[in-house]
Design a protein around this motif. Structure first.
Motif, PDB file in Angstrom:
ATOM      1  N   UNK A   1      -3.564  16.228  13.503  1.00  9.54           N
ATOM      2  CA  UNK A   1      -3.419  15.702  12.155  1.00  9.54           C
ATOM      3  C   UNK A   1      -2.917  16.778  11.210  1.00  9.54           C
TER       4      UNK A   1
ATOM      5  N   UNK B   1      -4.339   2.401   1.700  1.00  8.08           N
ATOM      6  CA  UNK B   1      -3.427   2.786   2.782  1.00  8.08           C
ATOM      7  C   UNK B   1      -4.116   3.649   3.810  1.00  8.08           C
TER       8      UNK B   1
ATOM      9  N   UNK C   1       6.814   7.845   8.095  1.00  6.97           N
ATOM     10  CA  UNK C   1       6.256   8.262   6.806  1.00  6.97           C
ATOM     11  C   UNK C   1       5.846   7.079   5.944  1.00  6.97           C
ATOM     12  N   UNK C   2       5.303   6.061   6.580  1.00  3.59           N
ATOM     13  CA  UNK C   2       4.881   4.899   5.807  1.00  3.59           C
ATOM     14  C   UNK C   2       3.474   5.055   5.269  1.00  3.59           C
ATOM     15  N   UNK C   3       2.612   5.741   6.045  1.00  3.96           N
ATOM     16  CA  UNK C   3       1.198   5.742   5.707  1.00  3.96           C
ATOM     17  C   UNK C   3       0.655   7.165   5.687  1.00  3.96           C
ATOM     18  N   UNK C   4      -0.393   7.399   4.885  1.00  4.26           N
ATOM     19  CA  UNK C   4      -1.017   8.726   4.925  1.00  4.26           C
ATOM     20  C   UNK C   4      -1.835   8.875   6.195  1.00  4.26           C
ATOM     21  N   UNK C   5      -1.906  10.107   6.677  1.00  2.82           N
ATOM     22  CA  UNK C   5      -2.534  10.311   7.978  1.00  2.82           C
ATOM     23  C   UNK C   5      -4.032  10.525   7.906  1.00  2.82           C
TER      24      UNK C   5
ATOM     25  N   UNK D   1       0.739  17.399  11.811  1.00  2.00           N
ATOM     26  CA  UNK D   1       1.547  16.326  11.226  1.00  2.00           C
ATOM     27  C   UNK D   1       1.565  16.457   9.718  1.00  2.00           C
TER      28      UNK D   1
ATOM     29  N   UNK E   1       0.823  -1.205   0.000  1.00  2.00           N
ATOM     30  CA  UNK E   1       0.000   0.000   0.000  1.00  2.00           C
ATOM     31  C   UNK E   1       0.856   1.255   0.000  1.00  2.00           C
ATOM     32  N   UNK E   2       1.905   1.250   0.798  1.00  2.00           N
ATOM     33  CA  UNK E   2       2.728   2.464   0.851  1.00  2.00           C
ATOM     34  C   UNK E   2       3.455   2.693  -0.462  1.00  2.00           C
TER      35      UNK E   2
ATOM     36  N   UNK F   1       4.960  16.752   7.566  1.00  2.00           N
ATOM     37  CA  UNK F   1       5.406  15.759   6.589  1.00  2.00           C
ATOM     38  C   UNK F   1       5.260  16.258   5.172  1.00  2.00           C
TER      39      UNK F   1
ATOM     40  N   UNK G   1       3.057   8.061  10.403  1.00  2.00           N
ATOM     41  CA  UNK G   1       2.959   9.100   9.386  1.00  2.00           C
ATOM     42  C   UNK G   1       4.065  10.118   9.516  1.00  2.00           C
ATOM     43  N   UNK G   2       4.377  10.492  10.753  1.00  2.00           N
ATOM     44  CA  UNK G   2       5.347  11.553  10.930  1.00  2.00           C
ATOM     45  C   UNK G   2       6.761  10.998  10.926  1.00  2.00           C
ATOM     46  N   UNK G   3       7.010  10.038  11.825  1.00  2.00           N
ATOM     47  CA  UNK G   3       8.384   9.573  11.957  1.00  2.00           C
ATOM     48  C   UNK G   3       8.791   8.634  10.837  1.00  2.00           C
TER      49      UNK G   3
END
Lengths: 529, 318, 322
Positions: free
Chosen positions: A239, B172, B161-165, A242, A15-16, A246, B157-159
């Motif tokens: 959220x 995903x 960064x694997x998945x959307x938040x 974050x 997925x990622x 990011x 998500x932050x650290x």
């Protein structure tokens, strides 16, 4: 068990990868914005702050210059008419002149009959209050709209909604729309609405075929720097923070000061995210309940309380950068009738004088009653902090208080009961271009159906002064001054502070933030890197 | 058995009418005037009155109640949302699949993972496997959902960064909401299954089965499991019924537009048609889920089935 | 066929409950011939059920420990068999009936299904033949075969016990362990069930250990009797010997406490005192604290079994060897 876990991990990784690929394909000029849920994308109730994104999709006849508060023509032709786009034929008849060659996203030409249709449709769709005096809107020819009113426009700011709150759409677009323009949109703005997922997001794309071909007539608020804008309706601030950190969010149109701590000077992400701060165009006021049921009906007590409160201190108590103190009852930026002199004339607005306050207290009829300070939960509980600080000041003065907090809708209902409170901390209405809009909310007796204001002020002299200042014909700096002075002398309202509205944006994508009147963000027109 | 089901369906209708009555009355007395919310602050008193008249808010309680019940149950018109300006049913049906999927996946995963874990813990009672699992289960049950959600978001998500938040674009986006919702479910199911298994394992009929020479594996799967599962079905059913409307926290944090957020927003804006119809839909779903759970019960436990049949017939079977 | 069919030698079983160790069975030895019914009499907690469960090796794994002993069945030491081998024995060669019929059957399986399960496990036949055998067994215990597909809750207590018996006997076991099979039933049903057990025992020539605390039941069905106290056999012999010449003070106390209908007595004569705490057994004779004839010697050391007559032994210092 093991098989299951490894399968799950594989799924996550797959997925990622998909998402990563997707992100790399995005245009450089794709803006992701975090905003509030507009609930629907209809152009009918345009004063809803949550619909501010759609400002780029629909256009009104004029828009307001946020710095001066003056009207700027958008759809009207500023060269025609006596007043720069419109003519007052007589007391109850107005003529508005449109430009030529306007067409909407679907290619339908926009003519005066469409504008007339828009007016009448908006009334039908329940936006009656703003257009309560409009009897009929007709098209005299392709570019002239005639408005027939049932009574003359008397008051300042009564005319404004006819010019800036009317988001124009064509009759054909309305009839062609499968949802009656509630879940899809067709306007004349720089951006087209391409997707709306209720409760989740909306997507706008720059309209290459914008109807206005003359670059000189497009003001800075109607630019299209981004090719595509996606707005996510996010309510959870963590959220949003974050997302900004990011890079999945580029702009957040409203973020509280606490959440910005990482982005300000010395913060961890200060290099990636900047914050643009403007004081709100809404003033937070402290209003006394002037009905006989409350001790605050005594003017001396009111003045005593107000002189005992230092609003600079209140602002400091809210935390650095959360608000700015007001030294006058009025909004300074973007209004046409703010008088700087109000800040220097000594009054409780700009003076903290405990001794003077105590003098007034002695003169008053205060007998040790406990006063109720009512407020609401908006702005993350900031008003509650304000109430606490004010309560301490009044303790210092020798006045006992207790605090009650409700959600805003309940507070609005409670206000109807004169026994429910003695002082209220509430934010007045947004000021678009004139401070009379705020004074209308505070001092007009028409909204209640009785002879009193919303806060039970029963003062015929106030009424007189207000009505004079509010009427278009007699609205002059002198009449406003008279009204202001009378209010201050009697302590009918205390303008405490204005909350800072913060807009956070990523510095690698966005250069600066563009605002329209009323301090709402126009992401499409914000200059990008 | 069919008679029983028919009886239950009839009860369902009564439940719906009762729910409609209750929610109408509650909202009638809740402070907050829709006119204040819908109209701008500068609206005059007459305009407010006119607005209220149009919506029928100035009539007496009985008249409004009667009108509402008639409209909902006879004309089957569930109204148009004042905030969203679309028919309530349309909005609900567009959001329902998402909430439904989220609930379903969460419940199924919670059951599929939690039940075996519970059985495993019970069969290794008082050994380290049991203790570890029960400590983890306690943690899982006690963690507030929004805290877990935010912690996961910060981590993934932050650290990392694997998945959307947030959002609902791709698969995903579902991972984190599902994980958050499942943790509590796994913990609850594991604990319940463990205690249910322990109780069953001590039963005499398990001794009988062993004494018969039934191999231990068969004792567990054929004799113990069907009996131990009986209480769990009720719990899972209740979880499902609750979660249709109860995913508000997840929806809020992950910007997951579902029924929960819709209802929450409607309550804040005192959007009466939306509130009433949403609550009715939720009641309907919960009642249907309960009925299905009861039927499954009957299929597994013949004692319950006999009870239903008897009550359906109106007399006890000898 | 006078060889011992079942020979238990010096069985010791302990349970661990928290920190305490419960000495449930303390050196029990007994023998049983084919076709013989042995009554195992004692109070609750004396260790009777433990002995039976030890034979089948269905004691709870975690807490029970078979510390020492040998259980020889038909020449095989049951305690040395693997679990797989024990599965063959259970329900097949040795069967057990439990005390409470209300909870002894699986509520979600049909009674026929539960009986057929035993048949299928041990006789290796297909479902139809198992069903046939099951119906036969049902008829044999007096239940109409049509009730094959009914569930336990649809039967009364007495009928449930019959189902349990049918299930236990479905594979023609050679040894039946009956743990208080009639304690939960009322007297008339008790009589019926006992009669049936007797009949079936005759038919199949089964050996049986009948665990009970009811001397009346012993009198009706058993050939030999063993009295258990605090995990030890204190007296063992033929029914006639035990009933006519009870030797151990405990046995005498048991018989003495039976109310005599003829004497017009107003009070019962129980045995004074309470059974000892199994986690803390006294040294020497466990009955000494309650025994009216106890001496210091009794309390000093373990009491050996004394043979009184050919078929009557007693674990008491006061007896004279005969």
């Amino acid at each position: 068990m093991k098989k299951f876990v490894s399968l799950l991990l594989i799924l996550i990784m797959a997925a990622t990868m998909v998402c990563g690929a997707y992100a790399e394909n995005g245009h450089q000029a794709l803006l992701n914005v975090a905003g509030s849920d507009p609930e629907d994308v209809s152009p009918f109730k345009t004063d809803k702050g949550t619909k501010s994104m759609l400002w780029s999709v629909y256009e009104s006849l004029y828009d307001l210059d946020p710095k001066t508060g003056e009207l700027c023509p958008v759809l009207v032709d500023g060269t025609r008419g006596e007043n720069g786009g419109y003519t007052i034929v007589d007391d109850t008849t107005y003529e508005i002149y449109l430009q030529e060659g306007i067409y909407d996203h679907a290619g339908n030409p926009v003519t005066a009959s469409d504008v007339a249709f828009t007016y009448m449709k908006n009334i039908e769709k329940g936006f009656k209050s703003y257009y309560s005096k409009l009897e009929e809107a007709t098209a005299l020819d392709d570019t002239t709209v005639q408005l027939k009113l049932s009574a003359p426009i008397e008051n300042v700011s009564e005319l404004l909604p006819y010019f800036i709150n009317i988001w124009v759409y064509t009759e054909k677009a309305f009839n062609d729309s499968p949802s009656g323009l509630t879940t899809d949109a067709c306007g004349t703005g720089r951006y087209k609405l391409t997707q709306f997922v209720s409760g989740a997001s909306l997507t706008m794309e720059a309209w290459d075929n914008y109807w206005q071909k003359d670059e000189s007539k497009i003001n800075e608020r109607h630019q299209a720097h981004a090719d595509k804008i996606v707005e996510y309706f996010m309510s959870e601030e963590t959220q949003i923070v974050i997302g900004l950190e990011t890079g999945s969010i580029d702009i957040c149109t409203k973020i509280s000061t606490e959440s910005c701590s990482d982005f300000l000077e010395g913060g961890m992400y200060a290099n990636q995210v900047a914050v643009s701060t403007l004081p709100d165009n809404k003033e937070v006021v402290l209003n006394p309940n002037c009905s006989p049921e409350s001790p605050m009906s005594d003017a001396n007590l009111r003045l005593a309380c107000f002189y005992a409160i230092d609003n600079n201190y209140v602002v400091r108590a809210l935390g650095d950068g959360t608000a700015v103190a007001c030294n006058a009852l009025g909004v300074k930026e973007g209004t046409v009738d703010y008088n700087e002199a109000w800040e220097t004339v000594p009054s409780y607005q700009n003076t903290y004088d405990l001794a003077l306050a105590k003098e007034y207290l002695v003169k008053s009829n205060y007998n040790g009653e406990t006063l109720t300070i009512m407020t609401n939960t908006d702005n993350n509980g900031a008003y509650k902090t304000v109430a606490l600080v004010i309560s301490s000041f009044l303790e210092q003065l020798g006045v006992k208080t207790e605090i009650t907090v409700y959600d805003r809708n309940t507070a609005d209902s409670k206000r109807r009961d004169p026994k429910a409170f003695d002082l209220e901390i509430v934010s007045a209405v947004s000021v678009a271009s004139s401070n009379m809009e705020m004074y209308n909310y505070l001092f007009n007796t028409q909204t209640t159906g009785t002879d009193k204001t919303l806060w039970y002020v029963d003062d015929s002299r106030l009424n007189e002064l207000f009505t004079t200042a509010y009427a278009v014909k007699t609205n002059t700096p002198e009449t406003m001054e008279a009204l202001y002075q009378y209010v201050i002398d009697n302590g009918y309202s205390f303008g405490l502070l204005r909350m800072n509205a913060n807009v956070a944006f990523r510095t690698d994508k966005v250069e600066d933030i563009m605002y329209q009147g009323q301090h709402l963000v126009v992401p499409g027109s914000s200059p990008l890197k | 058995m069919w008679k029983y089901i028919l009886k239950r369906v009839a009860w369902l209708l009564l439940v719906l009418v009762g729910t409609a009555f209750v929610i109408f009355t509650v909202m009638y007395f809740v402070p907050g005037d829709p006119a204040d919310i819908a109209l701008p602050a500068s609206a005059t008193f007459e305009e407010r009155q006119a607005f209220r008249n149009e919506l029928g808010l100035n009539d007496s309680y009985m008249v409004q109640l009667g009108r509402y019940l008639y409209k909902t149950f006879i004309k089957l018109d569930f109204g148009t949302s004042w905030t969203y300006n679309v028919p309530v049913m349309q909005e609900l049906f567009s959001r329902m699949p998402r909430t439904f999927m989220l609930s379903l996946i969460t419940i199924v995963l919670g059951a599929v993972i939690g039940i075996p874990l519970g059985i495993y813990a019970a069969l290794h009672q008082n050994r380290w496997q049991d203790h570890t699992m029960m400590v983890l289960a306690m943690v899982g049950v006690s963690m507030p959902e929004f805290w877990l959600a935010l912690m996961l978001v910060i981590l993934f998500c932050l650290r990392l960064q694997w998945l959307p938040a947030f959002g609902i674009g791709s698969v995903a986006n579902w991972v984190l909401p599902v994980i958050t919702g499942t943790v509590a479910g796994i913990a609850k199911n594991a604990r319940q299954m463990r205690s249910s298994t322990l109780e069953t394992v001590r039963s005499d009929y398990i001794s009988t089965a062993r004494a018969k020479g039934v191999p231990e594996r068969s004792v567990i799967y054929k004799h113990m499991l069907p009996n131990a599962l009986i209480p769990i079905i009720n719990i899972i059913g209740a979880q499902f019924g609750k979660s249709i409307g109860g995913t508000v926290v997840l929806e809020s944090v992950f910007t997951f537009p579902g029924v929960g957020l819709f209802l929450l927003n409607s309550i804040n804006t005192r959007d009466l048609p939306a509130i009433r119809s949403s609550v009715l839909i939720l009641a309907f779903f919960t009642a249907v889920v309960m009925l299905i759970v009861d039927i499954i019960y009957a299929c597994i436990d013949p004692r319950i089935k006999a009870q239903y049949v008897a009550s359906g017939k109106g007399r006890r079977k000898a | 066929m006078n060889e011992e069919f079942l020979d238990i030698q010096d069985l010791v079983v302990t349970y661990t409950s928290g920190k305490a160790i419960v000495h449930a069975v303390n050196g029990v030895s007994l023998q049983l011939r084919r076709g013989e019914i042995l009554g195992l009499v004692g109070e609750t907690g004396a260790g009777k059920t433990t002995i039976a469960k030890s034979i089948l090796r269905i004691l709870p794994d975690r807490s029970a420990r078979l510390a020492q002993g040998k259980i020889m069945l038909d020449g095989q030491d049951l305690l040395s068999l693997t679990e797989k081998e024990m599965l063959e024995i259970r329900g097949n060669k040795v069967s057990m009936i439990f005390q409470d019929p209300m909870t002894a059957l699986n509520p979600v399986m049909t009674v026929g299904g539960q009986i057929a399960e035993a048949v299928q496990l041990h006789e290796h036949v297909d479902l139809n033949q198992a069903k046939k055998k099951t119906c036969e067994m049902l008829e044999m215990v007096g239940i109409p075969a049509e009730r094959f597909n009914e569930y336990p809750h649809q039967f009364s207590g007495g009928m449930k016990q019959r189902v349990v018996i049918a299930m236990a006997l479905a594979c023609n076991p050679e040894l039946l362990l009956a743990d208080e099979p009639t304690s939960a039933l009322d007297v008339t049903i008790q009589a019926q069930v006992l009669e049936m057990i007797n009949e079936l025992k005759q038919r199949f020539n089964m050996a049986m250990i009948l665990i009970t605390h009811d001397l009346g039941v012993v009198a009706e069905t058993c050939q030999r009797v063993a009295i258990i106290y605090a995990g030890q056999i204190v007296e063992i012999g033929t029914k006639e010997e035990i009933f006519r010449h009870p030797a151990h003070p405990y046995t005498q106390g048991l018989f003495g406490s039976l109310p005599n209908m003829n004497s017009g007595a107003k009070r019962l004569h129980p045995i004074v005192g309470m059974p000892p705490d199994p986690t803390n057994l006294p040294k020497g004779c466990p009955f000494a604290p309650r025994c009216p004839h106890a001496t210091d010697q009794c309390r000093a050391a373990e009491i050996p079994m004394k043979t009184l007559t050919e078929d009557h032994s007693c674990r008491c210092l006061l007896q004279t060897e005969g």
